[in-house]
Enzyme design. Structure first.
Site, mmCIF file in Angstrom:
data_model
loop_
_atom_site.group_PDB
_atom_site.id
_atom_site.type_symbol
_atom_site.label_atom_id
_atom_site.label_comp_id
_atom_site.label_asym_id
_atom_site.label_seq_id
_atom_site.Cartn_x
_atom_site.Cartn_y
_atom_site.Cartn_z
ATOM 1 N N ASP A 231 41.348 43.844 22.354
ATOM 2 C CA ASP A 231 40.536 43.057 23.758
ATOM 3 C C ASP A 231 40.456 43.635 24.841
ATOM 4 O O ASP A 231 41.968 44.747 24.584
ATOM 5 C CB ASP A 231 41.007 42.094 24.351
ATOM 6 N N LYS A 253 35.928 42.729 26.118
ATOM 7 C CA LYS A 253 35.350 41.886 26.380
ATOM 8 C C LYS A 253 36.108 42.196 28.320
ATOM 9 O O LYS A 253 36.723 40.904 28.213
ATOM 10 C CB LYS A 253 35.250 40.556 25.844
ATOM 11 N N MET A 366 41.126 33.047 34.779
ATOM 12 C CA MET A 366 39.913 33.122 35.092
ATOM 13 C C MET A 366 39.387 32.704 36.278
ATOM 14 O O MET A 366 38.080 32.436 36.482
ATOM 15 C CB MET A 366 38.788 33.014 33.830
HETATM 16 N N1 SAH Z 1 45.299 34.477 25.346
HETATM 17 C C1 SAH Z 1 45.112 34.711 27.155
HETATM 18 C C2 SAH Z 1 44.368 34.700 27.920
HETATM 19 C C3 SAH Z 1 43.303 34.869 28.157
HETATM 20 S S1 SAH Z 1 42.408 35.071 29.724
HETATM 21 C C4 SAH Z 1 46.246 34.165 27.776
HETATM 22 O O1 SAH Z 1 47.017 33.286 26.867
HETATM 23 O O2 SAH Z 1 46.619 35.008 28.562
HETATM 24 C C5 SAH Z 1 41.826 35.882 30.948
HETATM 25 C C6 SAH Z 1 43.116 35.719 31.579
HETATM 26 O O3 SAH Z 1 44.237 35.078 31.342
HETATM 27 C C7 SAH Z 1 42.632 36.199 33.224
HETATM 28 O O4 SAH Z 1 41.184 36.010 33.863
HETATM 29 C C8 SAH Z 1 43.814 35.683 33.738
HETATM 30 O O5 SAH Z 1 43.978 34.692 34.393
HETATM 31 C C9 SAH Z 1 45.267 35.453 32.376
HETATM 32 N N2 SAH Z 1 45.601 36.317 32.373
HETATM 33 C C10 SAH Z 1 45.591 37.656 31.305
HETATM 34 N N3 SAH Z 1 46.520 38.424 32.060
HETATM 35 C C11 SAH Z 1 47.331 38.789 32.461
HETATM 36 C C12 SAH Z 1 48.489 39.289 33.373
HETATM 37 N N4 SAH Z 1 48.976 40.220 32.644
HETATM 38 N N5 SAH Z 1 48.543 38.067 34.678
HETATM 39 C C13 SAH Z 1 47.900 37.469 35.861
HETATM 40 N N6 SAH Z 1 47.128 36.830 34.326
HETATM 41 C C14 SAH Z 1 46.386 37.386 33.123
#
Ligand code: SAH
Length: 449
Positions: A231, A253, A366
Protein backbone atom coordinates in the site's frame (compact mmCIF):
# COMPACT_ATOMS: atom_id res chain seq x y z
CA UNK A 1 20.54 7.49 2.72
CA UNK A 2 24.12 8.77 2.59
CA UNK A 3 26.60 8.08 -0.12
CA UNK A 4 29.55 5.74 0.03
CA UNK A 5 33.07 6.73 -0.85
CA UNK A 6 34.00 3.10 -1.32
CA UNK A 7 32.54 0.28 -3.33
CA UNK A 8 32.39 -3.02 -1.48
CA UNK A 9 33.72 -5.91 -3.55
CA UNK A 10 35.33 -9.29 -2.91
CA UNK A 11 38.68 -9.14 -4.61
CA UNK A 12 40.27 -12.23 -6.17
CA UNK A 13 43.72 -12.99 -4.80
CA UNK A 14 44.03 -16.69 -5.60
CA UNK A 15 47.41 -17.53 -7.14
CA UNK A 16 48.69 -14.01 -6.47
CA UNK A 17 50.66 -12.39 -3.70
CA UNK A 18 49.68 -10.24 -0.81
CA UNK A 19 52.61 -8.11 0.29
CA UNK A 20 52.98 -6.83 3.83
CA UNK A 21 55.65 -4.27 4.62
CA UNK A 22 56.75 -4.22 8.24
CA UNK A 23 57.94 -6.38 11.09
CA UNK A 24 55.73 -5.29 14.00
CA UNK A 25 52.36 -6.07 15.55
CA UNK A 26 50.40 -4.35 12.77
CA UNK A 27 52.25 -6.26 10.09
CA UNK A 28 51.51 -9.48 11.95
CA UNK A 29 47.78 -8.66 12.02
CA UNK A 30 47.66 -8.03 8.30
CA UNK A 31 49.79 -11.10 7.54
CA UNK A 32 47.32 -13.20 9.55
CA UNK A 33 44.42 -11.84 7.53
CA UNK A 34 46.27 -12.41 4.29
CA UNK A 35 47.07 -15.97 5.32
CA UNK A 36 43.35 -16.76 5.48
CA UNK A 37 43.28 -16.51 1.71
CA UNK A 38 44.84 -18.75 -0.91
CA UNK A 39 47.23 -15.99 -1.95
CA UNK A 40 50.89 -16.36 -1.00
CA UNK A 41 51.99 -14.00 1.71
CA UNK A 42 55.18 -11.99 1.30
CA UNK A 43 56.56 -9.99 4.21
CA UNK A 44 59.09 -7.27 3.49
CA UNK A 45 61.09 -6.57 6.61
CA UNK A 46 64.69 -6.20 7.66
CA UNK A 47 64.24 -6.41 11.41
CA UNK A 48 61.09 -8.12 12.60
CA UNK A 49 60.21 -7.46 16.23
CA UNK A 50 57.46 -10.09 16.22
CA UNK A 51 57.44 -13.72 15.19
CA UNK A 52 55.67 -14.69 12.00
CA UNK A 53 55.85 -18.38 12.93
CA UNK A 54 52.65 -20.17 12.14
CA UNK A 55 52.00 -18.00 9.10
CA UNK A 56 52.98 -19.54 5.82
CA UNK A 57 55.02 -16.73 4.24
CA UNK A 58 58.07 -15.71 2.36
CA UNK A 59 60.34 -13.16 4.03
CA UNK A 60 62.06 -10.66 1.77
CA UNK A 61 64.52 -8.05 2.88
CA UNK A 62 63.90 -4.41 2.11
CA UNK A 63 66.31 -3.92 -0.76
CA UNK A 64 64.67 -6.77 -2.69
CA UNK A 65 61.22 -5.37 -2.03
CA UNK A 66 60.37 -4.34 -5.58
CA UNK A 67 60.75 -7.90 -6.81
CA UNK A 68 58.09 -8.98 -4.33
CA UNK A 69 55.61 -6.70 -6.04
CA UNK A 70 55.69 -8.92 -9.10
CA UNK A 71 52.27 -10.59 -9.28
CA UNK A 72 51.05 -8.82 -6.14
CA UNK A 73 47.29 -8.27 -5.78
CA UNK A 74 47.39 -6.08 -2.67
CA UNK A 75 49.96 -4.28 -0.56
CA UNK A 76 49.75 -3.46 3.15
CA UNK A 77 52.18 -0.92 4.51
CA UNK A 78 52.45 -1.48 8.24
CA UNK A 79 55.50 0.54 9.21
CA UNK A 80 57.01 3.95 8.63
CA UNK A 81 60.40 3.67 6.98
CA UNK A 82 62.25 4.60 3.80
CA UNK A 83 61.70 1.03 2.53
CA UNK A 84 57.99 1.34 3.20
CA UNK A 85 57.83 4.64 1.33
CA UNK A 86 59.70 3.18 -1.62
CA UNK A 87 57.49 0.08 -1.82
CA UNK A 88 54.39 2.24 -1.52
CA UNK A 89 55.48 4.48 -4.37
CA UNK A 90 56.42 1.55 -6.58
CA UNK A 91 53.11 -0.25 -5.87
CA UNK A 92 51.25 2.92 -6.84
CA UNK A 93 53.29 3.17 -10.01
CA UNK A 94 52.31 -0.39 -10.89
CA UNK A 95 48.69 0.24 -10.06
CA UNK A 96 48.57 -2.20 -7.15
CA UNK A 97 46.08 -1.09 -4.45
CA UNK A 98 47.78 -0.04 -1.21
CA UNK A 99 46.54 0.07 2.36
CA UNK A 100 48.62 2.19 4.71
CA UNK A 101 47.75 1.03 8.20
CA UNK A 102 45.99 3.68 10.31
CA UNK A 103 46.34 6.32 7.62
CA UNK A 104 42.93 6.42 5.89
CA UNK A 105 43.95 9.29 3.62
CA UNK A 106 46.66 7.20 2.03
CA UNK A 107 44.58 4.06 1.56
CA UNK A 108 43.32 2.87 -1.81
CA UNK A 109 41.20 0.33 0.04
CA UNK A 110 40.07 -0.35 3.60
CA UNK A 111 39.92 -3.64 5.40
CA UNK A 112 36.46 -4.30 6.73
CA UNK A 113 35.77 -6.30 9.87
CA UNK A 114 35.10 -9.78 8.65
CA UNK A 115 32.81 -12.57 9.76
CA UNK A 116 34.04 -15.68 8.08
CA UNK A 117 32.25 -18.95 7.49
CA UNK A 118 34.11 -19.79 4.29
CA UNK A 119 32.90 -19.52 1.60
CA UNK A 120 30.51 -17.09 3.26
CA UNK A 121 32.06 -13.81 4.31
CA UNK A 122 30.33 -10.82 5.80
CA UNK A 123 32.35 -7.65 5.67
CA UNK A 124 31.48 -4.69 7.88
CA UNK A 125 33.02 -1.40 6.92
CA UNK A 126 32.71 2.18 8.11
CA UNK A 127 35.18 3.47 5.52
CA UNK A 128 37.67 3.86 8.31
CA UNK A 129 35.45 6.27 10.28
CA UNK A 130 34.38 4.08 13.19
CA UNK A 131 36.29 0.82 13.51
CA UNK A 132 34.85 0.26 17.01
CA UNK A 133 31.31 0.34 15.62
CA UNK A 134 32.34 -2.05 12.86
CA UNK A 135 33.67 -4.47 15.46
CA UNK A 136 30.45 -4.31 17.50
CA UNK A 137 28.30 -4.96 14.45
CA UNK A 138 30.60 -7.77 13.48
CA UNK A 139 30.20 -9.39 16.89
CA UNK A 140 26.42 -9.30 16.51
CA UNK A 141 26.54 -10.94 13.09
CA UNK A 142 29.01 -13.48 14.40
CA UNK A 143 26.47 -14.51 17.04
CA UNK A 144 23.72 -14.72 14.45
CA UNK A 145 25.39 -17.19 12.09
CA UNK A 146 25.64 -20.80 13.14
CA UNK A 147 29.05 -22.44 12.75
CA UNK A 148 27.37 -24.74 10.22
CA UNK A 149 26.63 -21.92 7.79
CA UNK A 150 29.87 -22.34 5.86
CA UNK A 151 29.33 -26.06 5.36
CA UNK A 152 25.83 -25.44 4.05
CA UNK A 153 27.11 -22.78 1.68
CA UNK A 154 29.74 -25.18 0.29
CA UNK A 155 27.08 -27.85 0.00
CA UNK A 156 24.88 -25.47 -1.96
CA UNK A 157 27.85 -24.81 -4.25
CA UNK A 158 28.49 -28.50 -4.85
CA UNK A 159 24.84 -29.11 -5.73
CA UNK A 160 24.54 -26.30 -8.25
CA UNK A 161 24.91 -28.49 -11.32
CA UNK A 162 22.30 -30.99 -10.21
CA UNK A 163 19.90 -28.31 -9.07
CA UNK A 164 20.16 -26.47 -12.37
CA UNK A 165 19.51 -29.70 -14.24
CA UNK A 166 16.48 -30.78 -12.23
CA UNK A 167 14.76 -27.66 -10.92
CA UNK A 168 13.31 -24.56 -12.55
CA UNK A 169 14.55 -21.13 -11.50
CA UNK A 170 11.86 -20.53 -8.91
CA UNK A 171 12.06 -24.01 -7.39
CA UNK A 172 15.84 -23.72 -7.31
CA UNK A 173 15.73 -20.54 -5.26
CA UNK A 174 13.31 -22.08 -2.81
CA UNK A 175 15.45 -25.18 -2.59
CA UNK A 176 18.51 -23.10 -1.69
CA UNK A 177 16.54 -21.09 0.85
CA UNK A 178 15.40 -24.24 2.59
CA UNK A 179 18.85 -25.79 2.37
CA UNK A 180 20.78 -22.93 3.92
CA UNK A 181 18.20 -22.28 6.61
CA UNK A 182 18.53 -25.91 7.63
CA UNK A 183 14.93 -26.88 6.86
CA UNK A 184 15.86 -30.35 5.59
CA UNK A 185 18.42 -32.71 4.11
CA UNK A 186 19.57 -32.03 0.53
CA UNK A 187 18.15 -35.18 -1.11
CA UNK A 188 14.75 -34.88 0.51
CA UNK A 189 14.62 -31.18 -0.35
CA UNK A 190 15.53 -31.81 -3.99
CA UNK A 191 12.62 -34.22 -4.24
CA UNK A 192 10.27 -31.92 -2.41
CA UNK A 193 11.00 -29.00 -4.73
CA UNK A 194 10.91 -31.00 -7.94
CA UNK A 195 7.13 -30.60 -8.32
CA UNK A 196 5.29 -27.56 -9.62
CA UNK A 197 5.95 -24.55 -7.34
CA UNK A 198 2.75 -23.63 -5.57
CA UNK A 199 1.97 -19.97 -5.20
CA UNK A 200 0.94 -18.51 -1.88
CA UNK A 201 -0.09 -15.17 -0.46
CA UNK A 202 1.16 -13.82 2.84
CA UNK A 203 -0.76 -10.95 4.35
CA UNK A 204 1.91 -9.19 6.30
CA UNK A 205 1.57 -6.37 8.81
CA UNK A 206 4.30 -3.79 8.23
CA UNK A 207 3.67 -1.90 11.47
CA UNK A 208 3.34 1.88 11.62
CA UNK A 209 6.24 2.66 9.31
CA UNK A 210 9.50 2.26 11.25
CA UNK A 211 11.77 -0.55 10.02
CA UNK A 212 12.45 -1.82 13.51
CA UNK A 213 8.76 -2.23 14.27
CA UNK A 214 8.52 -4.94 11.66
CA UNK A 215 8.36 -8.42 13.19
CA UNK A 216 11.15 -10.90 12.57
CA UNK A 217 8.67 -13.18 10.83
CA UNK A 218 7.53 -10.40 8.55
CA UNK A 219 11.13 -9.69 7.64
CA UNK A 220 11.89 -13.34 6.97
CA UNK A 221 8.90 -13.71 4.67
CA UNK A 222 9.70 -10.46 2.87
CA UNK A 223 13.10 -11.98 2.14
CA UNK A 224 11.49 -15.08 0.67
CA UNK A 225 8.83 -13.35 -1.42
CA UNK A 226 8.92 -13.25 -5.22
CA UNK A 227 6.59 -10.26 -5.35
CA UNK A 228 5.80 -7.56 -2.80
CA UNK A 229 2.41 -5.94 -3.22
CA UNK A 230 2.18 -2.93 -0.94
CA UNK A 231 0.00 0.00 0.00
CA UNK A 232 0.86 3.67 -0.24
CA UNK A 233 1.16 3.94 3.55
CA UNK A 234 4.10 1.54 3.79
CA UNK A 235 7.31 3.61 3.61
CA UNK A 236 10.10 2.69 1.21
CA UNK A 237 12.47 1.91 4.07
CA UNK A 238 10.18 -0.91 5.18
CA UNK A 239 9.78 -2.26 1.65
CA UNK A 240 13.58 -2.18 1.38
CA UNK A 241 13.67 -4.89 4.05
CA UNK A 242 12.41 -7.27 1.36
CA UNK A 243 14.40 -9.30 -1.13
CA UNK A 244 16.32 -6.97 -3.44
CA UNK A 245 15.21 -8.58 -6.64
CA UNK A 246 11.60 -9.19 -5.64
CA UNK A 247 9.14 -7.55 -7.99
CA UNK A 248 7.41 -4.62 -6.27
CA UNK A 249 3.90 -3.52 -7.02
CA UNK A 250 2.39 -0.47 -5.38
CA UNK A 251 -1.38 -0.67 -5.26
CA UNK A 252 -1.26 2.85 -3.85
CA UNK A 253 -4.58 3.32 -2.20
CA UNK A 254 -4.22 6.90 -1.14
CA UNK A 255 -7.19 8.56 0.45
CA UNK A 256 -9.46 9.90 -2.26
CA UNK A 257 -7.15 8.57 -4.95
CA UNK A 258 -7.63 4.90 -5.70
CA UNK A 259 -5.18 3.72 -8.31
CA UNK A 260 -6.34 0.11 -7.79
CA UNK A 261 -9.82 -0.89 -6.75
CA UNK A 262 -10.14 -3.56 -4.09
CA UNK A 263 -11.50 -5.96 -6.71
CA UNK A 264 -8.41 -5.32 -8.86
CA UNK A 265 -6.12 -5.99 -5.91
CA UNK A 266 -7.93 -9.25 -5.15
CA UNK A 267 -7.60 -10.32 -8.78
CA UNK A 268 -3.93 -9.36 -8.84
CA UNK A 269 -3.14 -11.48 -5.77
CA UNK A 270 -4.92 -14.49 -7.24
CA UNK A 271 -3.20 -14.09 -10.59
CA UNK A 272 0.30 -13.80 -9.11
CA UNK A 273 -0.23 -16.82 -6.85
CA UNK A 274 -1.52 -18.86 -9.82
CA UNK A 275 1.77 -18.11 -11.58
CA UNK A 276 3.43 -20.02 -8.72
CA UNK A 277 4.74 -16.91 -7.01
CA UNK A 278 5.08 -16.29 -3.31
CA UNK A 279 3.36 -13.00 -2.80
CA UNK A 280 3.95 -10.74 0.18
CA UNK A 281 0.89 -8.55 0.57
CA UNK A 282 2.36 -5.85 2.75
CA UNK A 283 -0.09 -3.69 4.67
CA UNK A 284 0.49 -0.88 7.09
CA UNK A 285 -0.05 -1.63 10.78
CA UNK A 286 -1.85 -4.90 11.29
CA UNK A 287 -3.44 -6.51 8.24
CA UNK A 288 -6.62 -7.42 10.13
CA UNK A 289 -7.32 -3.88 11.33
CA UNK A 290 -8.89 -1.65 8.67
CA UNK A 291 -6.77 -3.44 6.12
CA UNK A 292 -9.44 -4.90 3.82
CA UNK A 293 -7.90 -8.25 4.69
CA UNK A 294 -11.35 -9.81 4.90
CA UNK A 295 -12.01 -9.26 1.21
CA UNK A 296 -8.58 -10.44 0.13
CA UNK A 297 -8.80 -13.59 2.23
CA UNK A 298 -12.25 -14.37 0.83
CA UNK A 299 -10.94 -14.03 -2.72
CA UNK A 300 -7.98 -16.30 -1.99
CA UNK A 301 -10.18 -18.92 -0.34
CA UNK A 302 -12.52 -18.87 -3.27
CA UNK A 303 -9.62 -19.39 -5.67
CA UNK A 304 -8.19 -22.18 -3.51
CA UNK A 305 -4.93 -20.34 -2.87
CA UNK A 306 -2.96 -20.87 0.32
CA UNK A 307 -2.43 -17.87 2.58
CA UNK A 308 -0.79 -16.94 5.85
CA UNK A 309 -1.24 -13.90 8.02
CA UNK A 310 1.50 -12.15 9.93
CA UNK A 311 0.36 -9.63 12.54
CA UNK A 312 1.85 -6.17 12.79
CA UNK A 313 1.82 -3.28 15.23
CA UNK A 314 -1.40 -1.41 14.58
CA UNK A 315 -1.28 2.39 14.48
CA UNK A 316 -3.30 2.85 17.67
CA UNK A 317 -0.87 0.68 19.62
CA UNK A 318 2.12 2.54 18.23
CA UNK A 319 0.40 5.80 19.20
CA UNK A 320 -0.26 4.46 22.70
CA UNK A 321 3.41 3.58 23.04
CA UNK A 322 4.55 6.96 21.71
CA UNK A 323 2.55 8.74 24.38
CA UNK A 324 2.74 6.19 27.22
CA UNK A 325 -1.05 6.10 27.15
CA UNK A 326 -2.54 3.01 28.77
CA UNK A 327 -5.57 2.62 26.52
CA UNK A 328 -7.08 0.26 29.07
CA UNK A 329 -6.62 1.24 32.67
CA UNK A 330 -8.05 -0.22 35.83
CA UNK A 331 -10.91 1.88 37.20
CA UNK A 332 -10.58 4.35 34.33
CA UNK A 333 -11.00 2.59 31.00
CA UNK A 334 -12.29 -0.99 30.93
CA UNK A 335 -11.61 -1.38 27.23
CA UNK A 336 -10.58 0.20 23.97
CA UNK A 337 -12.47 0.45 20.71
CA UNK A 338 -10.71 0.52 17.37
CA UNK A 339 -13.13 2.35 15.12
CA UNK A 340 -13.07 4.38 11.98
CA UNK A 341 -14.57 7.82 11.92
CA UNK A 342 -14.74 7.56 8.19
CA UNK A 343 -18.23 6.67 7.06
CA UNK A 344 -19.60 6.01 10.55
CA UNK A 345 -23.37 6.23 10.49
CA UNK A 346 -25.67 7.61 13.12
CA UNK A 347 -26.31 4.30 14.85
CA UNK A 348 -22.59 3.60 15.12
CA UNK A 349 -21.97 7.00 16.62
CA UNK A 350 -24.73 6.35 19.18
CA UNK A 351 -22.97 3.15 20.23
CA UNK A 352 -19.58 4.80 20.50
CA UNK A 353 -20.96 7.58 22.62
CA UNK A 354 -22.58 5.04 24.94
CA UNK A 355 -19.37 3.00 25.20
CA UNK A 356 -17.26 6.09 25.76
CA UNK A 357 -19.77 7.05 28.46
CA UNK A 358 -18.90 3.75 30.15
CA UNK A 359 -15.26 4.88 30.17
CA UNK A 360 -13.96 2.96 27.15
CA UNK A 361 -11.21 4.63 25.16
CA UNK A 362 -12.01 5.38 21.53
CA UNK A 363 -9.16 4.94 19.08
CA UNK A 364 -10.29 6.45 15.81
CA UNK A 365 -8.60 5.60 12.53
CA UNK A 366 -8.93 7.58 9.30
CA UNK A 367 -10.46 10.50 11.14
CA UNK A 368 -8.04 13.39 10.82
CA UNK A 369 -9.82 15.35 8.13
CA UNK A 370 -13.21 14.89 9.77
CA UNK A 371 -12.12 15.31 13.38
CA UNK A 372 -14.16 18.47 13.93
CA UNK A 373 -17.31 17.04 12.42
CA UNK A 374 -16.97 13.75 14.32
CA UNK A 375 -16.36 15.52 17.63
CA UNK A 376 -19.51 17.60 17.09
CA UNK A 377 -21.59 14.51 16.42
CA UNK A 378 -20.26 12.80 19.53
CA UNK A 379 -21.04 15.83 21.69
CA UNK A 380 -24.60 15.88 20.38
CA UNK A 381 -24.86 12.28 21.55
CA UNK A 382 -24.08 13.31 25.08
CA UNK A 383 -20.33 12.85 25.28
CA UNK A 384 -18.65 15.26 27.71
CA UNK A 385 -16.93 18.29 26.19
CA UNK A 386 -14.15 18.06 28.75
CA UNK A 387 -13.16 14.54 27.65
CA UNK A 388 -9.47 14.44 26.83
CA UNK A 389 -8.48 13.99 23.19
CA UNK A 390 -4.99 13.06 22.07
CA UNK A 391 -3.89 12.80 18.47
CA UNK A 392 -0.74 11.15 17.16
CA UNK A 393 0.21 11.77 13.56
CA UNK A 394 2.91 9.52 12.08
CA UNK A 395 2.85 7.27 15.13
CA UNK A 396 5.85 5.02 15.60
CA UNK A 397 7.93 7.10 13.19
CA UNK A 398 10.71 9.55 13.84
CA UNK A 399 8.63 12.44 12.54
CA UNK A 400 5.67 11.82 14.83
CA UNK A 401 3.62 14.80 16.06
CA UNK A 402 1.41 14.84 19.14
CA UNK A 403 -1.57 17.05 19.86
CA UNK A 404 -3.91 17.33 22.80
CA UNK A 405 -7.20 19.02 23.34
CA UNK A 406 -10.66 18.30 24.70
CA UNK A 407 -13.59 17.00 22.73
CA UNK A 408 -15.25 20.40 23.07
CA UNK A 409 -12.19 22.21 21.67
CA UNK A 410 -12.02 20.03 18.62
CA UNK A 411 -15.73 20.36 17.94
CA UNK A 412 -15.38 24.14 18.13
CA UNK A 413 -12.08 24.78 16.35
CA UNK A 414 -11.23 21.66 14.42
CA UNK A 415 -7.62 20.63 14.33
CA UNK A 416 -4.78 21.85 12.22
CA UNK A 417 -2.28 19.01 12.15
CA UNK A 418 0.86 17.76 10.45
CA UNK A 419 0.69 15.77 7.23
CA UNK A 420 0.55 12.04 7.51
CA UNK A 421 -1.82 9.43 8.93
CA UNK A 422 -3.15 10.03 12.44
CA UNK A 423 -4.89 8.19 15.25
CA UNK A 424 -7.30 10.06 17.51
CA UNK A 425 -7.76 8.90 21.10
CA UNK A 426 -10.79 10.05 23.05
CA UNK A 427 -11.32 9.17 26.71
CA UNK A 428 -10.16 9.65 30.30
CA UNK A 429 -7.28 7.22 29.82
CA UNK A 430 -5.62 9.80 27.56
CA UNK A 431 -5.04 12.06 30.56
CA UNK A 432 -2.95 9.27 32.12
CA UNK A 433 -0.48 9.26 29.26
CA UNK A 434 2.58 11.42 28.78
CA UNK A 435 1.55 14.14 26.41
CA UNK A 436 4.13 16.65 27.62
CA UNK A 437 5.61 16.91 24.14
CA UNK A 438 2.19 17.50 22.61
CA UNK A 439 1.12 20.69 20.98
CA UNK A 440 -2.10 22.12 22.39
CA UNK A 441 -4.79 22.28 19.80
CA UNK A 442 -6.69 24.80 21.89
CA UNK A 443 -6.17 26.81 25.04
CA UNK A 444 -8.49 24.75 27.21
CA UNK A 445 -6.36 21.63 27.08
CA UNK A 446 -7.11 18.70 29.36
CA UNK A 447 -5.14 18.31 32.54
CA UNK A 448 -2.70 15.45 32.77
CA UNK A 449 -3.53 13.23 35.77
N1 SAH B 1 -3.98 -1.60 9.13
C1 SAH B 1 -3.60 -0.31 9.63
C2 SAH B 1 -4.69 0.73 9.43
C3 SAH B 1 -4.90 1.08 8.00
S1 SAH B 1 -6.18 2.28 7.77
C4 SAH B 1 -3.19 -0.42 11.09
O1 SAH B 1 -3.43 -1.45 11.71
O2 SAH B 1 -2.60 0.52 11.61
C5 SAH B 1 -5.27 3.76 7.62
C6 SAH B 1 -5.36 4.56 8.89
O3 SAH B 1 -4.50 4.00 9.85
C7 SAH B 1 -4.91 6.00 8.76
O4 SAH B 1 -5.94 6.83 8.30
C8 SAH B 1 -4.56 6.33 10.19
O5 SAH B 1 -5.71 6.59 10.97
C9 SAH B 1 -3.97 5.02 10.67
N2 SAH B 1 -2.52 4.97 10.56
C10 SAH B 1 -1.77 4.17 9.79
N3 SAH B 1 -0.46 4.38 10.03
C11 SAH B 1 -0.37 5.32 10.96
C12 SAH B 1 0.69 5.96 11.64
N4 SAH B 1 1.97 5.66 11.40
N5 SAH B 1 0.39 6.91 12.57
C13 SAH B 1 -0.88 7.22 12.85
N6 SAH B 1 -1.92 6.64 12.25
C14 SAH B 1 -1.68 5.71 11.32
Amino acid sequence: MGELNTFPVSYKVKGQRIVVVGGGEEALNKARLAAKTTASVVIISDEATVSFDGIDHELVSGHRGFGALEGAALVFVAEKSPVADAVKAEARRRGIPVNVVDTPDECDFYVPSIVERAPLTVAVSTEGDAPVLARLVRAQIEAMLSPDTGRLARLAGSLRGRVAATLGKLQARRFYEDLVTGVGEPEALLDAHAGEAAGEVWLIGAGPGAEDLLTLRAQRLLQAADVIVHDQLVPDAVIEMGRRDAERISVGKKKGHHSFTQAQINALLVRLARQGKRVARLKSGDPMVFGRAGEEIAALRKAGIGYRIVPGVSAALAAAADTATPVTLRRVSPGVIFATAHGADSAELDHWAALAGAGLTLALYMGKSIAMETAGKLLRRGMRPDLPVGVVANAGRRNRSLYRATLGDIAADGADMADGPAVIFIGEAVAHGDWAAAEDLAVAKFKVA
